[in-house]
Motif scaffolding. Structure first.
Motif, PDB file in Angstrom:
ATOM      1  N   PRO A 176      48.833  62.329  10.660  1.00  0.00           N
ATOM      2  CA  PRO A 176      49.489  60.981  10.714  1.00  0.00           C
ATOM      3  C   PRO A 176      50.983  62.184  11.596  1.00  0.00           C
ATOM      4  O   PRO A 176      51.007  63.052  10.830  1.00  0.00           O
ATOM      5  CB  PRO A 176      49.770  60.044  10.269  1.00  0.00           C
ATOM      6  N   ARG A 177      50.446  62.496  13.197  1.00  0.00           N
ATOM      7  CA  ARG A 177      51.781  63.105  13.649  1.00  0.00           C
ATOM      8  C   ARG A 177      52.944  62.119  13.967  1.00  0.00           C
ATOM      9  O   ARG A 177      53.315  62.123  15.548  1.00  0.00           O
ATOM     10  CB  ARG A 177      50.876  63.376  14.753  1.00  0.00           C
TER      11      ARG A 177
ATOM     12  N   ARG B  67      57.287  66.179  14.273  1.00  0.00           N
ATOM     13  CA  ARG B  67      57.187  66.793  16.118  1.00  0.00           C
ATOM     14  C   ARG B  67      56.748  68.396  15.930  1.00  0.00           C
ATOM     15  O   ARG B  67      56.489  68.583  14.415  1.00  0.00           O
ATOM     16  CB  ARG B  67      58.893  67.345  15.686  1.00  0.00           C
ATOM     17  N   PRO B  68      56.133  68.979  16.145  1.00  0.00           N
ATOM     18  CA  PRO B  68      55.201  69.413  16.670  1.00  0.00           C
ATOM     19  C   PRO B  68      56.251  71.229  16.740  1.00  0.00           C
ATOM     20  O   PRO B  68      57.299  70.969  17.076  1.00  0.00           O
ATOM     21  CB  PRO B  68      54.514  69.908  17.667  1.00  0.00           C
TER      22      PRO B  68
ATOM     23  N   ILE C 207      55.589  69.683   5.594  1.00  0.00           N
ATOM     24  CA  ILE C 207      54.968  70.531   6.724  1.00  0.00           C
ATOM     25  C   ILE C 207      53.627  70.988   6.906  1.00  0.00           C
ATOM     26  O   ILE C 207      52.849  71.075   6.013  1.00  0.00           O
ATOM     27  CB  ILE C 207      55.586  71.984   6.918  1.00  0.00           C
ATOM     28  N   ASP C 208      52.244  70.004   8.039  1.00  0.00           N
ATOM     29  CA  ASP C 208      51.386  70.163   7.801  1.00  0.00           C
ATOM     30  C   ASP C 208      50.682  71.320   9.056  1.00  0.00           C
ATOM     31  O   ASP C 208      51.217  71.663  10.148  1.00  0.00           O
ATOM     32  CB  ASP C 208      50.881  68.751   8.622  1.00  0.00           C
TER      33      ASP C 208
ATOM     34  N   ALA D 249      52.120  73.896  13.872  1.00  0.00           N
ATOM     35  CA  ALA D 249      52.951  73.151  12.517  1.00  0.00           C
ATOM     36  C   ALA D 249      53.051  71.338  12.890  1.00  0.00           C
ATOM     37  O   ALA D 249      53.950  72.040  14.129  1.00  0.00           O
ATOM     38  CB  ALA D 249      53.425  73.755  11.730  1.00  0.00           C
ATOM     39  N   TRP D 250      53.102  70.951  12.081  1.00  0.00           N
ATOM     40  CA  TRP D 250      53.789  69.088  12.157  1.00  0.00           C
ATOM     41  C   TRP D 250      54.770  69.088  10.921  1.00  0.00           C
ATOM     42  O   TRP D 250      54.254  68.988   9.915  1.00  0.00           O
ATOM     43  CB  TRP D 250      53.201  68.433  12.680  1.00  0.00           C
TER      44      TRP D 250
END
Length: 424
Positions: free
Chosen positions: A204-205, A209-210, A238-239, A255-256
């Motif tokens: 989920p984003r 923030r990217p 951190i994804d 990363a997101w």
């Protein structure tokens, strides 16, 4: 730090990874052996005062000088021969196997040790001859130099015997396939790949923030230890959007995260290493690609070697089984840094699609491909759906390419035996 995650991922810190790369460089080993040889040759001048006079009088300077002269001339010839053999193996692998496989031959430890030993022995002899001509050894120093020469000769003999035996398989197709399989298994253990047998999920984003990079190239290493420290300090998760081997540009997020600010992005970007070329260390998909390239080259009309493709499929089954054995569809509780999921369809495309395309008209390759897919499905039943789709695609290619009906019927029979529901 979440040590359980870091250790389980198999990833190492950037410095440990760079050190491992340095140790595999041929110039590093050659320089290390050469320096050791020079130190050994000069050590005699410092140890000379501790040698008994009675022992030193039994060894004349001519004996040591003659041995060193023979050693210097012979090692120069052996070094030239070894370099020629290595370059020939690199050229043969690049021309008949695949250029991507030459990276493994260049990093071969036996070849590097042989070349480094011969260069080191040559320098040892040259330094010894020069030192003898200046008289810095004295009578006692010649004893140490003589003992060092005997030790160097023993090392040369052992190295030469190993090198001769190694040349019998160095750069051959079968040996290269084994090398690619071995390095791919090692990459699987290091990479911490998340393989999903279902369509790869997207974290989920919303509210996150990217982070972008200003580099263009392939991701070759991700310092998960550094990222875990950043996530722990910021109290966020951190994804990662990319895995080792992904090609990135400045408009692709890497990363997101749900915390921190733009000032922290520098630390996150610094944890990623990018290169112009992919590397095997943490990129199992590169191993799959190279295996498929070897099979495709063997199936070309110029080579016409179906046996190599069949051998590649055997290696591919073992690699895919290892990848799917650690298949995970979600992150574990407590993980602050999470790698992206890799869809099994991408792995199957890397390995099997080129072989299905180029071997569609060869009955033995087509049958082996069907059985390989079925063997993977038997070991990992959850991957049955994607594997069945690849089997059907391979059969369709055979139907379009094979002109002899009996061969095509053999492939259909194998397909029905493994993929058709018995109830239908």
């Amino acid at each position: 730090m979440n040590e359980r995650f870091v250790e389980g991922s198999g990833m190492t810190s950037r410095w440990r990874w760079l050190m491992r790369l340095l140790l595999r460089r041929i110039w590093f080993r050659a320089a290390l052996f050469s320096l050791s040889s020079v130190v050994l040759a000069l050590l005699a001048a410092f140890v000379a005062p501790f040698i008994p006079y009675e022992l030193s009088t039994k060894i004349g300077s001519d004996a040591v000088d003659n041995i060193l002269g023979i050693l210097a001339s012979s090692m120069l010839a052996v070094t030239t021969f070894s370099l020629t053999a290595m370059v020939s193996a690199f050229s043969a692998a690049s021309g008949t196997i695949t250029p991507r496989a030459t990276q493994l031959l260049v990093e071969d430890s036996t070849a590097q040790n042989a070349l480094s030993t011969f260069i080191g022995a040559f320098l040892f002899a040259i330094v010894g001859i020069c030192a003898l001509s200046t008289g810095i050894y004295g009578t006692s120093g010649r004893v140490i130099l003589y003992a060092g020469t005997i030790l160097v000769i023993a090392i040369i003999v052992i190295t030469l015997l190993r090198w001769i035996g190694h040349l019998s398989s160095f750069g051959r197709v079968g040996n290269t396939i084994d090398r690619v399989e071995k390095v791919t298994h090692a990459a699987i253990e290091r990479s911490g790949y998340r393989v999903s047998v279902a369509p790869a999920g997207i974290p989920p984003r919303r509210g996150r923030r990217p982070v972008f990079t200003d580099k263009i190239g392939y991701s070759t290493h991700i310092d998960l230890i550094a990222l875990d420290k950043v996530a722990a300090r910021l109290g966020c998760t951190i994804d990662l959007s990319i895995a080792p081997g992904a090609f990135v540009t400045p408009n692709r997020e890497i990363a997101w995260l749900d915390g921190g600010n733009a000032a922290n992005d520098v630390e996150i970007r610094d944890a990623f290493t990018f290169n112009h070329h992919r590397q095997f260390d943490h990129d199992p998909r590169l191993g799959l690609v190279v295996l498929s390239e070897i099979a495709s080259r063997a199936l070309s009309p110029a080579v016409n070697d179906p046996g190599t493709s069949i051998a590649v499929l055997g290696s591919g089954v073992r690699v895919m089984a290892a990848l799917l054995d650690q298949a995970r569809t979600g992150a574990k509780d407590g993980e602050r840094v999470r790698l992206p999921e890799i869809a099994i369809e991408d792995l199957l495309d890397d390995l099997f699609r080129p072989i299905a395309r180029d071997g569609a008209g060869i009955v033995e390759v087509a049958i082996k491909l069907q059985r390989s897919l079925a063997e993977i499905a038997g070991m990992v039943p959850s991957a049955y759906g994607p594997l069945a789709m690849r089997a059907a695609d391979a059969l369709a290619r055979c139907q379009a390419s094979m002109t002899f009906e009996a061969d095509l019927e053999c492939v259909r029979t194998v397909y029905r035996a493994h993929w058709t529901d018995p109830k239908t």
